[in-house]
Design a protein around this motif. Sequence first.
Motif, PDB file in Angstrom:
ATOM      1  N   SER A   1      21.462  49.046  -0.642  1.00 53.96           N
ATOM      2  CA  SER A   1      22.394  50.145  -0.289  1.00 53.96           C
ATOM      3  C   SER A   1      22.231  50.967   1.061  1.00 53.96           C
ATOM      4  O   SER A   1      22.839  51.191   1.780  1.00 53.96           O
ATOM      5  N   SER A   2      20.771  51.189   1.227  1.00 47.11           N
ATOM      6  CA  SER A   2      20.443  51.963   2.300  1.00 47.11           C
ATOM      7  C   SER A   2      20.274  51.333   3.483  1.00 47.11           C
ATOM      8  O   SER A   2      20.459  51.916   4.733  1.00 47.11           O
ATOM      9  N   LYS A   3      20.586  49.957   3.587  1.00 45.69           N
ATOM     10  CA  LYS A   3      20.645  49.367   4.605  1.00 45.69           C
ATOM     11  C   LYS A   3      21.482  48.206   4.938  1.00 45.69           C
ATOM     12  O   LYS A   3      21.440  47.078   4.419  1.00 45.69           O
ATOM     13  N   PRO A   4      23.042  48.657   5.264  1.00 46.17           N
ATOM     14  CA  PRO A   4      23.926  47.493   5.096  1.00 46.17           C
ATOM     15  C   PRO A   4      23.859  46.683   6.452  1.00 46.17           C
ATOM     16  O   PRO A   4      23.095  46.918   7.347  1.00 46.17           O
ATOM     17  N   TYR A   5      24.506  45.646   6.293  1.00 41.14           N
ATOM     18  CA  TYR A   5      24.536  44.580   7.322  1.00 41.14           C
ATOM     19  C   TYR A   5      25.155  45.316   8.597  1.00 41.14           C
ATOM     20  O   TYR A   5      26.317  45.920   8.238  1.00 41.14           O
ATOM     21  N   ASP A   6      24.939  44.705   9.658  1.00 45.76           N
ATOM     22  CA  ASP A   6      25.880  45.011  10.780  1.00 45.76           C
ATOM     23  C   ASP A   6      27.164  44.803  10.731  1.00 45.76           C
ATOM     24  O   ASP A   6      28.317  45.411  10.923  1.00 45.76           O
ATOM     25  N   VAL A   7      27.433  43.332  10.291  1.00 42.75           N
ATOM     26  CA  VAL A   7      28.698  42.726  10.263  1.00 42.75           C
ATOM     27  C   VAL A   7      28.773  41.955   8.858  1.00 42.75           C
ATOM     28  O   VAL A   7      27.862  41.168   8.556  1.00 42.75           O
ATOM     29  N   ALA A   8      29.914  42.014   8.008  1.00 47.17           N
ATOM     30  CA  ALA A   8      30.175  41.029   6.951  1.00 47.17           C
ATOM     31  C   ALA A   8      31.259  40.191   7.489  1.00 47.17           C
ATOM     32  O   ALA A   8      32.233  40.632   7.849  1.00 47.17           O
ATOM     33  N   VAL A   9      31.185  38.695   7.675  1.00 48.60           N
ATOM     34  CA  VAL A   9      32.048  37.805   8.037  1.00 48.60           C
ATOM     35  C   VAL A   9      32.589  37.197   6.771  1.00 48.60           C
ATOM     36  O   VAL A   9      31.799  36.703   5.956  1.00 48.60           O
ATOM     37  N   VAL A  10      33.904  37.349   6.518  1.00 53.30           N
ATOM     38  CA  VAL A  10      34.592  36.750   5.330  1.00 53.30           C
ATOM     39  C   VAL A  10      35.406  35.552   5.571  1.00 53.30           C
ATOM     40  O   VAL A  10      36.241  35.760   6.605  1.00 53.30           O
ATOM     41  N   GLY A  11      34.841  34.401   5.381  1.00 49.85           N
ATOM     42  CA  GLY A  11      35.382  33.047   5.807  1.00 49.85           C
ATOM     43  C   GLY A  11      34.596  32.364   6.357  1.00 49.85           C
ATOM     44  O   GLY A  11      33.921  32.837   7.387  1.00 49.85           O
TER      45      GLY A  11
ATOM     46  N   ALA B   1      39.738  40.716  12.623  1.00 55.71           N
ATOM     47  CA  ALA B   1      40.282  39.690  12.208  1.00 55.71           C
ATOM     48  C   ALA B   1      40.444  38.279  13.270  1.00 55.71           C
ATOM     49  O   ALA B   1      40.683  38.634  14.359  1.00 55.71           O
ATOM     50  N   ALA B   2      40.299  37.321  12.870  1.00 60.43           N
ATOM     51  CA  ALA B   2      40.210  36.024  13.792  1.00 60.43           C
ATOM     52  C   ALA B   2      40.673  34.972  12.792  1.00 60.43           C
ATOM     53  O   ALA B   2      40.540  34.470  11.859  1.00 60.43           O
ATOM     54  N   GLY B   3      41.521  33.884  13.619  1.00 59.11           N
ATOM     55  CA  GLY B   3      41.764  32.739  12.830  1.00 59.11           C
ATOM     56  C   GLY B   3      43.373  32.533  12.723  1.00 59.11           C
ATOM     57  O   GLY B   3      44.086  33.516  13.025  1.00 59.11           O
ATOM     58  N   ASP B   4      43.738  31.976  11.732  1.00 55.38           N
ATOM     59  CA  ASP B   4      45.227  31.725  11.355  1.00 55.38           C
ATOM     60  C   ASP B   4      45.796  32.864  10.656  1.00 55.38           C
ATOM     61  O   ASP B   4      47.089  32.890  10.561  1.00 55.38           O
ATOM     62  N   LEU B   5      44.990  33.943  10.347  1.00 55.15           N
ATOM     63  CA  LEU B   5      45.529  34.879   9.417  1.00 55.15           C
ATOM     64  C   LEU B   5      46.070  36.184  10.507  1.00 55.15           C
ATOM     65  O   LEU B   5      46.731  37.068  10.232  1.00 55.15           O
ATOM     66  N   ALA B   6      45.591  35.873  11.539  1.00 54.74           N
ATOM     67  CA  ALA B   6      45.666  36.895  12.716  1.00 54.74           C
ATOM     68  C   ALA B   6      46.745  36.593  13.894  1.00 54.74           C
ATOM     69  O   ALA B   6      46.751  35.442  14.284  1.00 54.74           O
ATOM     70  N   GLN B   7      47.217  37.665  14.279  1.00 51.78           N
ATOM     71  CA  GLN B   7      48.321  37.268  15.489  1.00 51.78           C
ATOM     72  C   GLN B   7      48.098  38.231  16.628  1.00 51.78           C
ATOM     73  O   GLN B   7      48.114  39.509  16.479  1.00 51.78           O
TER      74      GLN B   7
ATOM     75  N   VAL C   1      28.168  43.891  -1.587  1.00 50.12           N
ATOM     76  CA  VAL C   1      27.627  43.826  -0.095  1.00 50.12           C
ATOM     77  C   VAL C   1      28.182  44.905   0.889  1.00 50.12           C
ATOM     78  O   VAL C   1      29.246  45.010   0.792  1.00 50.12           O
ATOM     79  N   ARG C   2      27.211  45.657   1.592  1.00 50.95           N
ATOM     80  CA  ARG C   2      27.399  46.640   2.347  1.00 50.95           C
ATOM     81  C   ARG C   2      27.454  46.329   3.727  1.00 50.95           C
ATOM     82  O   ARG C   2      26.628  45.517   3.981  1.00 50.95           O
ATOM     83  N   ALA C   3      28.492  46.525   4.593  1.00 49.91           N
ATOM     84  CA  ALA C   3      28.463  46.265   6.001  1.00 49.91           C
ATOM     85  C   ALA C   3      28.829  47.348   6.629  1.00 49.91           C
ATOM     86  O   ALA C   3      29.863  48.072   6.490  1.00 49.91           O
ATOM     87  N   ARG C   4      28.662  47.640   7.930  1.00 49.75           N
ATOM     88  CA  ARG C   4      29.171  48.612   8.893  1.00 49.75           C
ATOM     89  C   ARG C   4      30.651  48.198   9.357  1.00 49.75           C
ATOM     90  O   ARG C   4      31.300  48.842   9.580  1.00 49.75           O
ATOM     91  N   ARG C   5      30.699  47.044   9.576  1.00 45.02           N
ATOM     92  CA  ARG C   5      31.783  46.569  10.118  1.00 45.02           C
ATOM     93  C   ARG C   5      32.263  44.951   9.328  1.00 45.02           C
ATOM     94  O   ARG C   5      31.376  44.554   8.879  1.00 45.02           O
ATOM     95  N   VAL C   6      33.391  44.840   9.209  1.00 45.77           N
ATOM     96  CA  VAL C   6      34.031  43.477   8.528  1.00 45.77           C
ATOM     97  C   VAL C   6      35.064  42.870   9.374  1.00 45.77           C
ATOM     98  O   VAL C   6      35.762  43.295  10.221  1.00 45.77           O
ATOM     99  N   LEU C   7      34.530  41.498   9.426  1.00 40.86           N
ATOM    100  CA  LEU C   7      35.334  40.435  10.236  1.00 40.86           C
ATOM    101  C   LEU C   7      35.983  39.468   9.524  1.00 40.86           C
ATOM    102  O   LEU C   7      35.339  38.658   8.511  1.00 40.86           O
ATOM    103  N   LEU C   8      37.395  39.543   9.161  1.00 47.27           N
ATOM    104  CA  LEU C   8      38.122  38.860   8.325  1.00 47.27           C
ATOM    105  C   LEU C   8      38.384  37.375   8.992  1.00 47.27           C
ATOM    106  O   LEU C   8      38.873  37.490  10.125  1.00 47.27           O
ATOM    107  N   ALA C   9      38.071  36.261   8.437  1.00 49.05           N
ATOM    108  CA  ALA C   9      38.359  34.928   8.772  1.00 49.05           C
ATOM    109  C   ALA C   9      38.988  34.127   7.739  1.00 49.05           C
ATOM    110  O   ALA C   9      38.272  33.111   7.546  1.00 49.05           O
TER     111      ALA C   9
END
Length: 314
Positions: free
Chosen positions: A7-17, A273-279, A110-118
């Motif tokens: 928990s003291s060291k989150p990922y820079d980015v969590a990519v979901v998808g 957000a990236a991919g089909d879910l985003a406009q 999972v902890r992350a500083r940023r989240v990228l939804l795909a």
Amino acid sequence: MINSHPSSKPYDVAVVGAGSAGLQAAQTLGRMHRSTVVIGTDRYRNDPTGHMHNFLGHDGAPPAELRLAARKDAEAYDDVRFLDAVGAGVTRITGGLGDFLLEVEREEPVRARRVLLATGVRDTLPDVPGIAESFGALVAHCPFCHGHEYAGTRVGILGSAPHVAAMASMLQPIAEDRVVLTNGEALDEATAGHLAALGARVVTDPLVAVREECAGLVVALAGGAELALGGLLVKTEWKQAAPFVGQLGLELSDVGAVVVDAFGRTSVPGVYAAGDLAQGPGLPMPMASVLVAAAAGMMAAAACVQDAALARLS
């Protein structure tokens, strides 16, 4: 499988998808030495199709083949790790631009500083027996992805909304004949006029069933008539495939897509957000294309890197 960072060291980015958008994002982040976790499963929107088209250098390749190669590329970077699991939820755990906590089924959070939804979207097909069984090949929703494969045949277009006229016009250089199947619905006067001017036939009988026969389709109509087709284009209804959009309170467009800027930034700082879910800006809807999704994944990953760099300067 991996365990989450302490928990003291989150990922820079969590990519979901882990489709084309998520995999390209992971590769981009790996090349920039950002600690990245990719949370994804083996379920994808284009699973029904055996071959993808209109993709630079991969025209006609199976989608799974591209994903396998893309994952191998991303895994070559030491900062990228994959978690083959279903993401169950996401929560912001600090104010402002801070960390996010992602709940993962049968895994530690999972902890992350940023989240990228795909995470993509989920399609609902027209309720006609046989359409689901042929979807992705002889039945499709995109003329750019499948129209060429119907060249020189009679192509059906299912629907009665104004878009059927535009579809008939796009198919004019491809199809030998175009038939609009309204499935018992009435066309408005303008759409009927456009179709007549295009020389497209209109069949108003309800559809009873669709079946494959002799390398094509046969559409059974109410009243007993049958119509042979080389392919059938349908409009699907879709919705977000994962719950994270609602959990994060992201702004949605009129059609239900996540509103993003040109770099994939959503209405919530730290979430992309990236991919089909985003406009994106200026678009009437998400552009459902493997190539476009991959490009969007790269742009969103670049925004993650750039925003983090600028934050350190402020």
